[in-house]
Design a protein around this motif. Structure first.
Motif, short mmCIF file in Angstrom:
data_model
loop_
_atom_site.label_atom_id
_atom_site.label_comp_id
_atom_site.label_asym_id
_atom_site.label_seq_id
_atom_site.Cartn_x
_atom_site.Cartn_y
_atom_site.Cartn_z
N ARG A 110 -40.75 30.84 -29.89
CA ARG A 110 -40.69 29.78 -30.90
C ARG A 110 -40.29 28.45 -30.27
O ARG A 110 -40.85 27.39 -30.57
N ARG A 170 -43.22 27.03 -28.29
CA ARG A 170 -44.24 26.48 -29.21
C ARG A 170 -43.80 25.14 -29.80
O ARG A 170 -44.59 24.22 -29.94
N GLU A 171 -42.52 25.05 -30.15
CA GLU A 171 -42.00 23.81 -30.73
C GLU A 171 -42.04 22.67 -29.70
O GLU A 171 -42.41 21.54 -30.02
N LYS A 172 -41.66 22.96 -28.46
CA LYS A 172 -41.75 21.94 -27.40
C LYS A 172 -43.18 21.47 -27.21
O LYS A 172 -43.44 20.29 -27.05
N GLU A 173 -44.11 22.41 -27.22
CA GLU A 173 -45.53 22.08 -27.06
C GLU A 173 -46.01 21.21 -28.23
O GLU A 173 -46.72 20.23 -28.04
N ARG A 174 -45.61 21.56 -29.44
CA ARG A 174 -45.99 20.77 -30.62
C ARG A 174 -45.45 19.34 -30.52
O ARG A 174 -46.17 18.38 -30.76
N LYS A 175 -44.19 19.20 -30.14
CA LYS A 175 -43.59 17.87 -30.00
C LYS A 175 -44.26 17.06 -28.88
O LYS A 175 -44.49 15.87 -29.02
N ARG A 220 -47.38 17.35 -27.84
CA ARG A 220 -48.70 16.93 -28.34
C ARG A 220 -48.58 15.79 -29.32
O ARG A 220 -49.38 14.86 -29.32
N LEU A 221 -47.58 15.85 -30.18
CA LEU A 221 -47.35 14.78 -31.15
C LEU A 221 -47.03 13.47 -30.44
O LEU A 221 -47.56 12.42 -30.79
#
Length: 189
Positions: free
Chosen positions: A117, A120-125, A127-128
């Motif tokens: 998790r 995934r959260e680091k990857e989402r941030k 990309r954002l």
């Protein structure tokens, strides 16, 4: 729900099977393959094995260590996580190798899910942030252009002296766009 593909690399048979059992219990992961050495995993990918979401690799193995495996196999996965009983001993070396995380043996289901998790959260941030930093070039019609007057219902569009429409390219930060609308083959911001 699509499961995340995983490859496990560990020279100890019992450790491989324990890791497989823990990952399969989560119902989030699909263990594609298990390998006893880094060379076997590399051969799998070179023979056409598809990239995976996660590679779990033991650090201390005969032949090539997990730290060396990061350099060889990182391009075949989204996340590369080292598994070991000696996390503190290898923390700095793993950081220098751009490893995505550590898990200690024996694997615990909650620790695996928590790490995943977080990744995934680091990857989402990331990309954002990448999106916010991007700029796009838009065609802009200056307010004094005959095109603007035609848009406002003030007659036909007049072309410039060289018989072309006059536009300017204007850089715009993506995160400043508030509204988009399509009209035929035009896109209005």
């Amino acid at each position: 729900m699509k499961k995340n593909s995983v490859i496990i690399i560990d020279d100890l048979h019992g450790a491989r099977e324990d890791a497989r059992a823990v990952l399969e219990e989560t119902s989030v992961f699909d263990v594609c393959e298990v390998f006893a050495s880094v060379w076997d995993a590399e051969a799998f990918f070179l023979k056409g094995g598809k990239n995976v979401t996660l590679i779990l690799c033991d650090i201390e193995m005969p032949g090539l260590s997990g730290l060396e495996a990061v350099q060889m196999l990182k391009n075949y996965c989204t996340y590369f996580v080292l598994i070991t009983g000696f996390a503190q001993k290898y923390a700095l070396a793993g950081h220098d190798s751009y490893v995505d995380g550590y898990l200690t043996k024996p694997l615990a289901e909650e620790k695996v899910l928590q790490l995943f998790r977080n990744l995934r959260e680091k990857e989402r941030k990331r990309r954002l942030n990448d999106l916010k930093a991007q700029k796009i070039l838009l065609d802009f019609v200056p307010s004094d252009s005959p095109l603007q007057h035609a848009k406002k219902g003030m007659g036909r569009v007049k072309k410039s002296k060289n018989n072309t429409r006059e536009y300017q390219k204007v850089p715009v930060d993506i995160d400043t766009i508030v509204y988009m609308e399509t009209m035929y083959n035009y896109l209005h911001f």
